[in-house]
Motif scaffolding. Structure first.
Motif, PDB file in Angstrom:
ATOM      1  N   LEU A 246       0.769  -1.197  -0.103  1.00 13.17           N
ATOM      2  CA  LEU A 246       0.040   0.141   0.062  1.00 13.17           C
ATOM      3  C   LEU A 246       0.947   1.258   0.140  1.00 13.17           C
ATOM      4  O   LEU A 246       1.594   1.719   0.792  1.00 13.17           O
ATOM      5  N   PRO A 247       0.495   2.372  -0.741  1.00 15.71           N
ATOM      6  CA  PRO A 247       1.275   3.308  -0.783  1.00 15.71           C
ATOM      7  C   PRO A 247       0.643   4.507   0.336  1.00 15.71           C
ATOM      8  O   PRO A 247       1.473   5.446   0.442  1.00 15.71           O
ATOM      9  N   THR A 248      -0.489   4.142   0.887  1.00 20.99           N
ATOM     10  CA  THR A 248      -0.989   4.767   1.873  1.00 20.99           C
ATOM     11  C   THR A 248      -0.541   4.420   3.322  1.00 20.99           C
ATOM     12  O   THR A 248      -0.794   4.830   4.089  1.00 20.99           O
ATOM     13  N   ALA A 249       0.423   3.293   3.207  1.00 19.57           N
ATOM     14  CA  ALA A 249       0.806   2.989   4.597  1.00 19.57           C
ATOM     15  C   ALA A 249       2.398   2.865   4.310  1.00 19.57           C
ATOM     16  O   ALA A 249       2.992   1.842   3.700  1.00 19.57           O
ATOM     17  N   LEU A 250       3.169   3.727   4.671  1.00 16.51           N
ATOM     18  CA  LEU A 250       4.451   3.850   4.537  1.00 16.51           C
ATOM     19  C   LEU A 250       5.084   3.200   5.851  1.00 16.51           C
ATOM     20  O   LEU A 250       5.207   4.202   6.922  1.00 16.51           O
ATOM     21  N   SER A 253      11.891   1.590   8.231  1.00 17.85           N
ATOM     22  CA  SER A 253      13.060   2.569   8.495  1.00 17.85           C
ATOM     23  C   SER A 253      12.988   3.582   7.510  1.00 17.85           C
ATOM     24  O   SER A 253      12.573   3.428   6.222  1.00 17.85           O
ATOM     25  N   PRO A 254      13.719   4.542   7.740  1.00 18.22           N
ATOM     26  CA  PRO A 254      13.756   5.758   6.464  1.00 18.22           C
ATOM     27  C   PRO A 254      13.993   5.349   5.223  1.00 18.22           C
ATOM     28  O   PRO A 254      13.496   5.487   4.430  1.00 18.22           O
ATOM     29  N   ALA A 255      15.369   4.383   5.224  1.00 14.42           N
ATOM     30  CA  ALA A 255      15.588   3.941   4.141  1.00 14.42           C
ATOM     31  C   ALA A 255      14.800   3.093   3.408  1.00 14.42           C
ATOM     32  O   ALA A 255      14.522   2.980   2.233  1.00 14.42           O
ATOM     33  N   GLU A 256      14.082   2.350   4.281  1.00 11.49           N
ATOM     34  CA  GLU A 256      13.140   1.205   3.543  1.00 11.49           C
ATOM     35  C   GLU A 256      11.710   1.888   2.826  1.00 11.49           C
ATOM     36  O   GLU A 256      11.439   1.787   1.750  1.00 11.49           O
ATOM     37  N   VAL A 257      11.358   3.025   3.564  1.00  6.54           N
ATOM     38  CA  VAL A 257      10.431   4.028   3.201  1.00  6.54           C
ATOM     39  C   VAL A 257      10.706   4.557   1.926  1.00  6.54           C
ATOM     40  O   VAL A 257       9.824   4.775   0.929  1.00  6.54           O
ATOM     41  N   VAL A 258      11.929   5.126   1.793  1.00  2.83           N
ATOM     42  CA  VAL A 258      12.488   5.729   0.518  1.00  2.83           C
ATOM     43  C   VAL A 258      12.360   4.807  -0.680  1.00  2.83           C
ATOM     44  O   VAL A 258      11.985   4.970  -1.796  1.00  2.83           O
ATOM     45  N   GLU A 259      12.652   3.432  -0.273  1.00  2.00           N
ATOM     46  CA  GLU A 259      12.750   2.596  -1.527  1.00  2.00           C
ATOM     47  C   GLU A 259      11.085   2.336  -1.853  1.00  2.00           C
ATOM     48  O   GLU A 259      10.920   2.110  -2.923  1.00  2.00           O
ATOM     49  N   GLN A 260      10.210   2.218  -0.811  1.00  4.09           N
ATOM     50  CA  GLN A 260       8.828   2.063  -1.231  1.00  4.09           C
ATOM     51  C   GLN A 260       8.299   3.413  -1.917  1.00  4.09           C
ATOM     52  O   GLN A 260       7.517   3.019  -2.837  1.00  4.09           O
ATOM     53  N   LEU A 261       8.807   4.558  -1.828  1.00  6.27           N
ATOM     54  CA  LEU A 261       8.457   5.772  -2.385  1.00  6.27           C
ATOM     55  C   LEU A 261       8.902   5.518  -3.778  1.00  6.27           C
ATOM     56  O   LEU A 261       8.084   5.910  -4.913  1.00  6.27           O
ATOM     57  N   HIS A 262      10.027   4.968  -4.111  1.00  2.47           N
ATOM     58  CA  HIS A 262      10.666   5.025  -5.539  1.00  2.47           C
ATOM     59  C   HIS A 262       9.722   3.770  -5.969  1.00  2.47           C
ATOM     60  O   HIS A 262       9.499   4.038  -7.547  1.00  2.47           O
ATOM     61  N   ALA A 263       9.105   2.856  -5.325  1.00  2.56           N
ATOM     62  CA  ALA A 263       8.516   1.794  -5.965  1.00  2.56           C
ATOM     63  C   ALA A 263       7.179   2.121  -6.318  1.00  2.56           C
ATOM     64  O   ALA A 263       6.541   1.589  -7.456  1.00  2.56           O
ATOM     65  N   HIS A 264       6.582   2.981  -5.457  1.00  2.00           N
ATOM     66  CA  HIS A 264       5.384   3.473  -5.630  1.00  2.00           C
ATOM     67  C   HIS A 264       5.304   4.470  -6.758  1.00  2.00           C
ATOM     68  O   HIS A 264       4.381   4.559  -7.673  1.00  2.00           O
ATOM     69  N   ARG A 265       6.530   5.317  -6.924  1.00  4.03           N
ATOM     70  CA  ARG A 265       6.480   6.231  -8.190  1.00  4.03           C
ATOM     71  C   ARG A 265       6.593   5.340  -9.525  1.00  4.03           C
ATOM     72  O   ARG A 265       5.726   5.815 -10.514  1.00  4.03           O
ATOM     73  N   GLU A 266       7.244   4.275  -9.389  1.00  2.48           N
ATOM     74  CA  GLU A 266       7.369   3.310 -10.675  1.00  2.48           C
ATOM     75  C   GLU A 266       5.682   2.788 -10.999  1.00  2.48           C
ATOM     76  O   GLU A 266       5.237   2.763 -12.143  1.00  2.48           O
ATOM     77  N   ARG A 267       5.131   2.116 -10.049  1.00  5.26           N
ATOM     78  CA  ARG A 267       3.787   1.454 -10.341  1.00  5.26           C
ATOM     79  C   ARG A 267       2.716   2.655 -10.396  1.00  5.26           C
ATOM     80  O   ARG A 267       1.877   2.156 -11.227  1.00  5.26           O
ATOM     81  N   PHE A 268       2.577   3.660  -9.578  1.00  5.95           N
ATOM     82  CA  PHE A 268       1.539   4.447  -9.498  1.00  5.95           C
ATOM     83  C   PHE A 268       1.608   5.811 -10.096  1.00  5.95           C
ATOM     84  O   PHE A 268       0.765   6.500 -10.266  1.00  5.95           O
TER      85      PHE A 268
END
Length: 291
Positions: A246-250, A253-268
């Motif tokens: 879920l991009p609505t649930a970040l 760790s800060p580094a892990e959330v940064v990875e999520q943000l990049h993945a969500h940018r690619e997907r959504f």
């Protein structure tokens, strides 16, 4: 802007003048790009709150996130929008929504129109605002001839179609489909992906920034524990493997959330995130990690 991303914080707690000033300054100091004022009964009045925020900050944009548009007469709203735009030196971002909280209409002594009627009013408001912006007789005039950037937020087909035609920023709520006036539910990642695809199909050659309201932030625990706690919080509405997407649930760790943000940018295609006030300090290490 931090890299390819922008981050806003939506202020939802009514406070004294001193407390409001303090938290707006804190948001700017923590690196947020946007300070937003929510529009619900029992919260700070959006336009005065943003004018005050503009007086005590220097960099952040100032956003209504989002106005309950059926509460407003379009002509009077145009005056408040352009006046606030002037008083904040063009830092205003205008966020509009169709309204969804039936109890607020009842508390205001107003009928709760059908969703179709609320979106109709939203469309009339957008067109009237544009007409007023272009009218040389309209005072106060907007800082830019086209008016402040427009954010339209929602999840239904009609409002997202309207957003694709008019908005500079399209706000995805991250909520699931529910009966009109009923409590909101949490959308799945697939739901959000479908809504994004719907908007892309309507945008054509036009560009728009994609915004998402973040419902949950947890950067203080390891990701596994954080997701387990979130599963308990949502009472099993979605299992952990779905919550992890879920991009609505970040969460992490800060580094892990940064990875999520990049993945969500690619997907959504999401590049602009808004967190709620109570998550402002907790999310700040993510902004720092992106610098």
């Amino acid at each position: 802007m931090t890299g390819d991303f922008r981050f806003g914080v939506n202020m939802v707690v009514p406070d004294s003048r001193a407390a409001w000033v303090g938290k707006c300054r804190q948001a700017e100091d923590l690196g947020y790009d946007v300070v937003s004022a929510a529009d619900h009964l029992g919260m700070a009045p959006p336009f005065p709150a943003l004018v005050l925020a503009g007086e005590v900050t220097s960099r952040v944009k100032l956003n209504t996130f989002v106005l309950n548009t059926p509460f407003y007469n379009p002509v009077l709203l145009a005056r408040d929008v352009t006046g606030t735009d002037q008083f904040t030196d063009g830092r205003l971002e205008l966020g509009l929504g169709a309204g969804y909280v039936k109890a607020e209409f009842e508390a205001a002594g107003m009928p709760f129109p059908a969703a179709r009627e609320r979106v109709d009013h939203l469309e009339r408001t957008i067109l009237e605002l544009k007409r007023r912006y272009a009218d040389p007789e309209h005072k106060p005039a907007p800082v830019r001839p086209e008016g402040p950037p427009l954010l339209l937020g929602g999840r239904g087909d009609r409002i997202l179609t309207l957003a694709a035609g008019h908005a500079d920023i399209i706000g995805f709520t991250g909520t699931g489909k529910s009966a009109d006036g009923a409590p909101l539910t949490l959308a799945t990642a697939e739901d959000i992906e479908e809504r994004v695809a719907f908007v892309r199909g309507k945008l054509g050659d036009r560009d728009a920034e994609f915004n998402l309201l973040v419902h949950f932030v947890n950067t203080a625990e390891d990701r596994k524990t954080g997701l387990e706690n979130l599963e308990k919080l949502v009472r099993g509405e979605q299992p952990i493997d779905q919550l992890a997407q879920l991009p609505t649930a970040l969460v992490g760790s800060p580094a892990e959330v940064v990875e999520q943000l990049h993945a969500h940018r690619e997907r959504f295609g999401l590049t602009y995130y808004t967190v709620l006030e109570h998550n402002m300090a907790q999310f700040a290490p993510v902004i720092e990690a992106l610098r």
